[in-house]
Design a protein around this motif. Structure first.
Motif, PDB file in Angstrom:
ATOM      1  N   SER A  66       1.281   2.409  -9.992  1.00 50.90           N
ATOM      2  CA  SER A  66       0.964   2.921  -8.659  1.00 50.90           C
ATOM      3  C   SER A  66      -0.505   3.312  -8.581  1.00 50.90           C
ATOM      4  O   SER A  66      -1.199   2.978  -7.608  1.00 50.90           O
ATOM      5  N   TYR A  69      -2.568   0.153  -8.535  1.00 51.37           N
ATOM      6  CA  TYR A  69      -2.525  -0.475  -7.219  1.00 51.37           C
ATOM      7  C   TYR A  69      -3.509   0.207  -6.279  1.00 51.37           C
ATOM      8  O   TYR A  69      -4.272  -0.449  -5.572  1.00 51.37           O
ATOM      9  N   HIS A  70      -3.482   1.535  -6.226  1.00 51.08           N
ATOM     10  CA  HIS A  70      -4.333   2.263  -5.285  1.00 51.08           C
ATOM     11  C   HIS A  70      -5.798   1.962  -5.546  1.00 51.08           C
ATOM     12  O   HIS A  70      -6.578   1.743  -4.608  1.00 51.08           O
ATOM     13  N   LEU A 100       1.344   4.003  -0.141  1.00 54.63           N
ATOM     14  CA  LEU A 100      -0.007   3.467   0.030  1.00 54.63           C
ATOM     15  C   LEU A 100      -0.736   4.189   1.155  1.00 54.63           C
ATOM     16  O   LEU A 100      -0.112   4.629   2.131  1.00 54.63           O
TER      17      LEU A 100
END
Length: 207
Positions: A66, A69-70, A100
């Motif tokens: 996560s 991804y950010h 997100l």
């Protein structure tokens, strides 16, 4: 999402990895590929593609992915979110979308891959398109996905159904993704809109 065929899509677009069969998780780390137009082409343009791991591809590493991804998505001009048509996992998709930053939604295109595996799995091989019965099921799947995504992002999502392994609607997916680019990247994207994904090759330094 894991197993949707992200790597297989990139392989079908640009042919950079020949081991992508679309049936297994094949990316566990970021995989960056630089692309350019073939030397014989009169234009000059560069494109960087980042293949990310599925956020659920390795048990116990969800938080790590996560964060990855950010960091990664903030650098992207356009984002392709790939979902397997025959196993869309709507609840998990909504959960991950909500994690997100909302400003990324405007950069996103949702690809519904592997439509050839939708029941009744009677793909029209003569024309390499879905059968009429498959097409009806695909429309239902797309409608459900669109409604589920809309609940989170509060706008109509650009959503393209396709089959990477068969090359079905890959060009439409490619150009829909280019249309999400804005700002300085929009000028480069506008030049690419006149081309095909098949005009791009891996930059020599990344081979």
């Amino acid at each position: 999402m894991s197993g949707g065929g992200k790597s297989a899509t990139l392989c079908a677009w640009f042919g950079q990895r020949q081991d992508c069969d679309g049936c297994q998780v094949s990316t566990h780390l970021l995989d960056t590929v630089d692309l350019a137009l073939a030397r014989s082409h009169p234009q000059s343009i560069a494109l960087r593609v980042i293949d990310t791991p599925g956020i659920e591809s390795i048990p116990g590493r969800g938080q790590e992915f996560s964060r990855l991804y950010h960091t990664c998505l903030e650098q992207c001009d356009a984002i392709l979110w790939v979902v397997a048509a025959h196993q869309p996992a709507l609840d998990r998709m909504q959960m991950h979308l909500r994690q997100l930053p909302p400003h990324l939604y405007a950069r996103m295109v949702f690809g519904v891959n592997q439509v050839d595996r939708i029941e009744p799995m009677d793909w029209n091989s003569a024309f390499d398109i879905p059968s009429q019965r498959q097409e009806e099921q695909i429309k239902r799947v797309v409608a459900v996905l669109s409604a589920s995504i809309y609940v989170v992002i509060e706008r109509e999502p650009p959503l393209i159904s396709y089959a990477a392994q068969r090359g079905y609607r890959l060009e439409l997916l490619f150009h829909t993704l280019l249309e999400r680019c804005s700002g300085a990247s929009a000028r480069a994207a506008a030049r690419l809109k006149l081309l095909s994904h098949q005009d791009l090759v891996i930059h020599a330094e990344t081979r």
